[in-house]
Motif scaffolding. Structure first.
Motif, PDB file in Angstrom:
ATOM      1  N   GLN A 102       0.829  -1.204   0.000  1.00 42.00           N
ATOM      2  CA  GLN A 102       0.000   0.000   0.000  1.00 42.00           C
ATOM      3  C   GLN A 102       0.868   1.261   0.000  1.00 42.00           C
ATOM      4  OE1 GLN A 102      -3.393   0.156  -0.138  1.00 42.00           O
ATOM      5  NE2 GLN A 102      -3.552  -2.060  -0.262  1.00 42.00           N
ATOM      6  N   HIS A 103       1.931   1.236   0.767  1.00 39.54           N
ATOM      7  CA  HIS A 103       2.856   2.364   0.865  1.00 39.54           C
ATOM      8  C   HIS A 103       3.436   2.720  -0.504  1.00 39.54           C
ATOM      9  CE1 HIS A 103       5.964   4.914   2.626  1.00 39.54           C
ATOM     10  NE2 HIS A 103       6.908   4.169   2.106  1.00 39.54           N
ATOM     11  N   LEU A 104       3.719   1.712  -1.324  1.00 42.64           N
ATOM     12  CA  LEU A 104       4.390   1.929  -2.610  1.00 42.64           C
ATOM     13  C   LEU A 104       3.442   2.113  -3.787  1.00 42.64           C
ATOM     14  CD1 LEU A 104       7.269  -0.716  -2.362  1.00 42.64           C
ATOM     15  CD2 LEU A 104       7.440   1.747  -2.002  1.00 42.64           C
ATOM     16  N   GLY A 147      15.345   8.384  -5.683  1.00 50.89           N
ATOM     17  CA  GLY A 147      13.971   8.428  -5.188  1.00 50.89           C
ATOM     18  C   GLY A 147      13.379   7.045  -4.996  1.00 50.89           C
ATOM     19  N   TYR A 148      13.576   6.164  -5.984  1.00 49.64           N
ATOM     20  CA  TYR A 148      13.075   4.797  -5.857  1.00 49.64           C
ATOM     21  C   TYR A 148      13.759   4.082  -4.690  1.00 49.64           C
ATOM     22  CZ  TYR A 148      11.110   5.380 -10.579  1.00 49.64           C
ATOM     23  OH  TYR A 148      10.411   5.812 -11.674  1.00 49.64           O
ATOM     24  N   SER A 149      15.069   4.277  -4.568  1.00 50.75           N
ATOM     25  CA  SER A 149      15.818   3.611  -3.499  1.00 50.75           C
ATOM     26  C   SER A 149      15.307   4.044  -2.132  1.00 50.75           C
ATOM     27  CB  SER A 149      17.313   3.922  -3.626  1.00 50.75           C
ATOM     28  OG  SER A 149      17.824   3.462  -4.862  1.00 50.75           O
ATOM     29  N   VAL A 190      13.387   1.302   0.419  1.00 56.29           N
ATOM     30  CA  VAL A 190      14.095   0.907   1.640  1.00 56.29           C
ATOM     31  C   VAL A 190      13.613   1.700   2.860  1.00 56.29           C
ATOM     32  CG1 VAL A 190      16.363   0.769   2.741  1.00 56.29           C
ATOM     33  CG2 VAL A 190      16.128   0.266   0.295  1.00 56.29           C
ATOM     34  N   GLY A 191      13.223   2.962   2.637  1.00 53.31           N
ATOM     35  CA  GLY A 191      12.908   3.841   3.752  1.00 53.31           C
ATOM     36  C   GLY A 191      11.783   3.353   4.642  1.00 53.31           C
ATOM     37  N   TYR A 192      10.845   2.608   4.101  1.00 52.14           N
ATOM     38  CA  TYR A 192       9.711   2.099   4.881  1.00 52.14           C
ATOM     39  C   TYR A 192      10.193   1.295   6.080  1.00 52.14           C
ATOM     40  CZ  TYR A 192       5.394  -0.511   5.867  1.00 52.14           C
ATOM     41  OH  TYR A 192       4.291  -1.071   6.466  1.00 52.14           O
ATOM     42  N   PHE A 193      11.295   0.559   5.913  1.00 49.16           N
ATOM     43  CA  PHE A 193      11.788  -0.322   6.971  1.00 49.16           C
ATOM     44  C   PHE A 193      12.779   0.368   7.901  1.00 49.16           C
ATOM     45  CE2 PHE A 193      10.717  -3.028   3.316  1.00 49.16           C
ATOM     46  CZ  PHE A 193       9.800  -3.849   3.904  1.00 49.16           C
ATOM     47  N   LEU A 194      13.223   1.574   7.525  1.00 53.81           N
ATOM     48  CA  LEU A 194      14.238   2.265   8.315  1.00 53.81           C
ATOM     49  C   LEU A 194      13.641   3.252   9.295  1.00 53.81           C
ATOM     50  CD1 LEU A 194      16.970   2.919   5.601  1.00 53.81           C
ATOM     51  CD2 LEU A 194      16.818   1.041   7.228  1.00 53.81           C
TER      52      LEU A 194
END
Length: 279
Positions: free
Chosen positions: A234-236, A268-270, A274-278
Motif C-alpha cells: 500500500q505504501h508503494l 527516489g526509488y531507493s 528501503v525507507g519504509y523499513f528504516l
C-alpha cells in the motif's frame, strides 16, 4: 473575498474541530466550502444542521484529495474568489490564522503562502517548508535553518503542502488547477507550488500563521504503524501511499531539471523502497 476549500471523507470529529476553529477566527471575511466525497459517518447531515454558513459540494465517492480540492476551487473561482485557500479537515487553525495570512497577502505582489504547522497535541513545530535536492532526494527544512526565536514573518521557500495554502486567483488563471489526472492524492500540492514558481510567483512560509496538525493521522502514517507486507505494498502503490512510485515518477518528470532526472529517479526509488523499513 477569500474562499477556504476543505475536502473531506469521513472523520467527522476532525471536520467539526476545524470548522469550529474557523468560526473563532478574528478575521471573518471568508467563505468555507466543504467537498464531501461520499462520507458515510453522517458528515452531510451534521454539516447541514450545524454549519449552515458552509457550502457543501457532494463528490462522486472517488475524488481523492486533488480532484476534491479542484471541485471546490472551481466553484470558488466561479463565485469570483480573489484569494483561495486549500485546507485539510484534520487541522486546527489558530484564532489569528486567517488574519495573519491576509495581512501577508496584502504586503507584496501576488504570492503563495503556507502555514507554520505545529503538533496540535504538543505544540511542537512540525513543518515550515523547505527545498528539495533533486539529485539526492533529500529535503532541506526551513525549520532547521531558522532558530526558534527568529520564526516570525515570511520566509521564501520552494515547496508547500496543501494544508493551509493561500493562493491568489491570478495563479490559477496562469497555470490552471491542481494536476488531478497525474497526481490524484499525494505530491499534487508540491507540484502546484513548484509550477507556480516556474510561472514567476514567489512562495513563502508564513511563520505568523499557525496551524495545529495531527502528524500521525495521514493514511500513510497508519501504513507505517504496522509494518506488514500488505502495508508495504500500500505504501508503494496505493493512491494514498506516501511513497507511491507512480506518482513520484510523474512528479519528478514534471518538475525535475532534465539533467538530474535519471539520478533523481534512482535515488527516489531507493529511498522509497528501503525507507519504509528504516523509519
Amino acid at each position: 473575498m477569500l474562499y477556504i476549500v476543505i475536502p473531506v471523507f469521513n472523520r467527522l470529529a476532525y471536520t467539526r474541530a476545524c470548522l469550529d476553529a474557523l468560526r473563532q477566527q478574528t478575521h471573518q471575511s471568508f467563505r468555507t466550502i466543504i467537498v464531501d466525497d461520499g462520507s458515510t459517518d453522517g458528515t452531510a447531515a451534521v454539516l447541514a444542521a450545524e454549519y449552515p454558513e458552509v457550502t457543501v459540494l457532494p463528490g462522486t465517492g472517488s475524488l481523492f484529495w486533488t480532484a476534491g480540492v479542484n471541485l471546490g476551487l472551481q466553484h470558488a473561482l466561479d463565485q469570483g474568489a480573489d484569494w483561495l485557500m486549500t485546507m485539510n479537515n484534520d487541522v486546527v487553525p489558530y484564532p489569528d490564522f486567517v488574519a495573519q495570512m491576509m495581512q501577508a497577502a496584502n504586503s507584496r505582489p501576488p504570492a503563495l503562502y503556507g502555514a507554520f504547522e505545529l503538533d496540535a497535541r504538543t505544540q511542537e513545530p512540525i513543518y515550515a517548508g523547505g527545498w528539495l535536492n533533486w539529485r539526492t532526494g533529500s529535503f532541506r527544512r526551513l525549520l532547521d535553518e531558522v532558530p526558534a526565536d527568529q520564526r516570525r514573518g515570511q520566509r521564501p521557500t520552494e515547496y508547500l503542502p496543501g494544508r493551509g495554502l493561500l493562493i491568489p486567483r491570478v495563479v490559477f488563471e496562469r497555470i490552471g488547477l491542481f494536476a488531478a489526472e497525474l497526481l490524484p492524492h499525494y505530491y499534487a500540492d508540491y507540484d502546484f507550488t513548484h509550477q507556480a514558481r516556474l510561472a514567476g510567483f514567489e512562495v513563502y512560509l508564513n511563520f505568523d500563521a499557525r496551524l495545529g496538525t495531527y502528524p500521525d493521522e495521514s493514511g500513510d502514517q497508519k501504513n507505517r504503524q504496522q509494518r506488514t507486507l500488505r502495508n508495504y505494498y500500500q505504501h508503494l502503490f496505493s493512491i494514498r501511499g506516501g511513497a507511491n512510485l507512480r506518482d513520484f515518477t510523474q512528479f519528478a518528470r514534471r518538475n525535475c531539471p532534465p539533467r538530474d532526472l535519471p539520478l533523481c529517479l534512482l535515488t527516489g526509488y531507493s529511498r522509497r523502497l528501503v525507507g519504509y523499513f528504516l523509519r
